[in-house]
Design an enzyme around this catalytic site. Structure first.
Site, PDB file in Angstrom:
ATOM      1  N   ASP A 330      95.251  28.751  88.866  1.00  0.00           N
ATOM      2  CA  ASP A 330      95.581  29.731  89.893  1.00  0.00           C
ATOM      3  C   ASP A 330      94.293  30.200  90.576  1.00  0.00           C
ATOM      4  OD1 ASP A 330      97.066  31.506  91.462  1.00  0.00           O
ATOM      5  OD2 ASP A 330      98.303  32.158  89.789  1.00  0.00           O
ATOM      6  N   GLU A 530     101.975  40.226  94.008  1.00  0.00           N
ATOM      7  CA  GLU A 530     101.331  40.278  92.696  1.00  0.00           C
ATOM      8  C   GLU A 530     100.310  41.408  92.607  1.00  0.00           C
ATOM      9  OE1 GLU A 530      99.039  36.715  92.106  1.00  0.00           O
ATOM     10  OE2 GLU A 530      98.629  36.556  94.238  1.00  0.00           O
TER      11      GLU A 530
END
Length: 670
Positions: A330, A530
């Site tokens: 990520d 997020e």
């Protein structure tokens, strides 16, 4: 209380059928588990499900990969395993450093503008691909977070977020949606979707709950398979990974939805058994459907960062579960690994990461990785292995022969962006995802020929209707004008009412000059994504918040009130439900607001056009502090609950004690 006043009976939850999902039943066949060491970090690969990768061994493919690797220099190989963000890398640098991939992440875009047109995106994609082909001769993968449509493109069709699609219980619809999304992506040169999210959220305080289909592992497994098939096509058929499809990404491996307290990038403090039974549910069906990439989570499992967990990434995922694509980290995730200094992190590559997403720090990662290879910290065999997996995906997609994005079959076919057929599909998804929690005296569906007041901050707000990961990272900083072709909930209601000879008035604050027959109030969470979406409790608004005052004022005036709740997760809204005659969870429905009106109103002749079909993909909390589970004692409405028009929708007054201790942090609607 009746069953509808408390919660629906727990539905029978059968395991999904089909060869791609058989592995999900792994827990039943696992060896006995001891109570001691339940939270150990020891991995037992034999306890994990076996999966059959659907693509047969291809000697021709392996020969082509071997021939390409044989002619590559070490710097070219290192470049292939790096992905940089377009805001931090130029086409000239892509050519010079032989980078294997670029992405548009967060708020990046053409000329650093995240709100860009299709034409701008296609020109940009052509420039980068031309540079790659002129440099190493190996085409680029261009990734984008297309999690509810091709949402980086102005005018794209925006579908309901995943939690809403979970409410539809319709895998066939999900497959069609992702196929349509892939088409819109390909028109501008995106060929890799960082989707689907196959997390299984277990705590609604987490800011990414809406990216998951459900808290039920079995439902996630069904939807994961459908989404991958939609993005990529069906293995073994001519359409698999053709120029109308894109590479999919199952994310985030593993346990991102199981972290303690729902903290983003946190620690999943669970047993290996629960990691398999819950968090892993979506990966076997995604692998069996041929998913080409898997993104590794920021999160940890019992204190061990996932990006450094070789036992899970290599021994379980690549070997035991036979994953034949490649693993990508990520955004800047390898920097978080203990012992890694800046962008020097050979342990991530050793663990099994094949491509490092190093958006802004890619040059330092390149230099450090090259040094690590030269001194042997990263064995050449491991580097070749990573490059081979990346090349295999590019070859399966036919990227070596497709030329520039503008030369490909869908390149520049901008009529596909927001196409009527795609918008109709999105509108259907909105209709099927709406969940009716309360319907006193069968108020819904409404007669459209009435005088209708439409109020609330979400009534005519396309940003609130879509939520995060929409044009911008957090879904903030946008306005209705940035969504050409989209329809707000207010606009959809106005059309339906006008067609039946009624009148509709928009008043965000609920003030009116002539008393309406009914008020529809649209409200909910402000956009978030997020990290910034994490919250300390599940209270929608503090006591006597603005929304509650509006609802009560309208009801005190004798006006029936319909609440349309826009949310990325179940929240504690007992007071708001009490102050409403009907309460509809619309989730984050996307660009086609008419889908809400389709279900709210009867046809002009009085018949029912569309019944409520949505069922809760997660249990609804009875207070603001306790996570309800699928059907636990803290569930006001259990998993699978959802009324239809014929049901008795009356509710007794719900308890209004939030459970939040005095002095604790109160959270306003985001």
């Amino acid at each position: 209380m009746s069953s509808n006043e408390r919660h629906a009976p727990a539905p029978t939850r059968r395991m999904p059928t089909g060869a791609a999902l058989v592995a999900l039943a792994c827990a039943a066949s696992a060896p006995a588990w001891s109570a001691t060491g339940a939270l150990s970090t020891t991995v037992h690969p034999a306890r994990w499900p076996r999966v059959q990768w659907p693509l047969p061994e291809s000697p021709r493919l392996q020969q082509r990969i071997a021939a390409i690797i044989a002619r590559m220099t070490v710097p070219e190989k290192v470049g292939q395993i790096i992905q940089a963000d377009i805001d931090y890398v130029t086409p000239e640098q892509v050519a010079k450093y032989h980078l294997g991939s670029i992405l548009t992440g967060a708020n990046s875009g053409p000329d650093k503008n995240p709100i860009a047109t299709a034409q701008q995106w296609l020109r940009l994609a052509d420039r980068y691909q031309a540079a790659a082909l002129q440099g190493s001769g190996i085409p680029l993968l261009f990734g984008a977070d297309c999690v509810h449509g091709a949402q980086k493109i102005v005018g794209a069709t925006l579908y309901p977020q995943n939690i809403a699609l979970g409410a539809t219980r319709d895998p066939a619809l999900v497959e069609k949606i992702e196929a349509a999304t892939a088409e819109e992506m390909r028109t501008v040169g995106f060929n890799w979707a960082f989707a689907p999210g196959v997390m299984v959220p277990q705590n609604d305080r987490w800011g990414r709950v809406y990216e998951g289909f459900s808290q039920n592992p079995a439902l996630v497994a069904r939807m994961a398979r459908a989404a991958v098939l939609g993005f990529q096509g069906t293995p073994g058929t001519p359409d698999f990974l053709d120029a109308r499809h894109v590479a999919a990404t199952a994310k985030h491996f593993l346990g991102d939805g199981s972290t303690t307290d729902g903290i983003d990038e946190g620690d999943a403090e669970v047993s290996e058994r629960d990691l398999i039974r819950v968090a892993n549910a979506g990966y076997p069906p995604a692998i069996a459907a041929g998913v080409q990439t898997i993104m590794v989570s920021y999160s940890s499992w019992n204190g061990v960062k996932m990006s450094a967990n070789r036992a899970l990434l290599t021994d379980v995922l690549k070997r035991r579960m036979d994953f034949g694509g490649f693993l990508i980290s990520d955004w800047d995730a390898v920097r978080q690994l203990p012992g890694c200094v800046g962008a020097a992190c050979p342990k991530a590559i050793d663990a099994g990461i094949d491509m490092a997403m190093e958006p802004d720090n890619w040059r330092a990662f390149y230099d450090n990785t090259l040094r690590e290879v030269e001194k042997g910290s990263i064995p050449m065999q491991r580097l070749d292995h990573a490059v081979a997996r990346i090349l295999a995906v590019k070859l399966r997609m036919g990227l070596f022969t497709q030329g520039l994005p503008s030369q490909q079959p869908l390149g520049g076919k901008f009529d596909l962006i927001g196409a009527a057929a795609h918008r109709a599909l999105a509108r259907q998804a909105v209709r099927e995802s709406l969940v009716l929690l309360k319907n006193a005296h069968h108020l819904l569906p409404l007669k459209p020929g009435q005088r209708v007041l439409v109020a609330g901050p979400g009534a005519d707000s396309l940003p609130l209707q879509n939520g995060g990961w929409t044009l911008t990272w957090q879904g903030t900083g946008t306005r209705n004008a940035d969504f050409p072709g989209a329809t707000s909930i207010w606009a959809g209601i106005r059309q339906a009412v006008a067609a039946a000879g009624g009148t509709a008035e928009l008043s965000v604050d609920g003030r009116y000059t002539r008393k309406p027959d009914v008020a529809i109030v649209v409200y909910g969470e402000k956009p978030y994504a997020e990290y910034l979406g994490d919250r300390p409790n599940l209270e929608f608004e503090p006591r006597d918040g603005a929304t509650l005052q509006l609802l009560r004022r309208l009801r005190q005036a004798g006006i029936p009130v319909v609440s349309i709740f826009l949310t990325g997760r179940p929240l504690w809204v007992n007071r708001e439900i009490n102050a409403s005659d009907a309460f509809v969870v619309a989730w984050l429905p996307g660009s086609e607001g008419e889908g809400v009106a389709d279900v709210l109103f009867r046809k002009p002749d009085g018949g029912i056009a569309f019944d409520f079909r949505g069922k809760l993909p997660a249990a609804w909390p009875i207070n603001a502090v306790d996570q309800p589970g699928l059907d636990g004692p803290h569930a006001l409405f259990s998993y699978g609950y959802g009324l239809n028009d014929a049901d008795n929708g009356d509710l007794r007054t719900l308890p209004t004690a939030s459970g939040i201790e005095p002095g604790a942090i109160a959270v306003a609607g985001r």
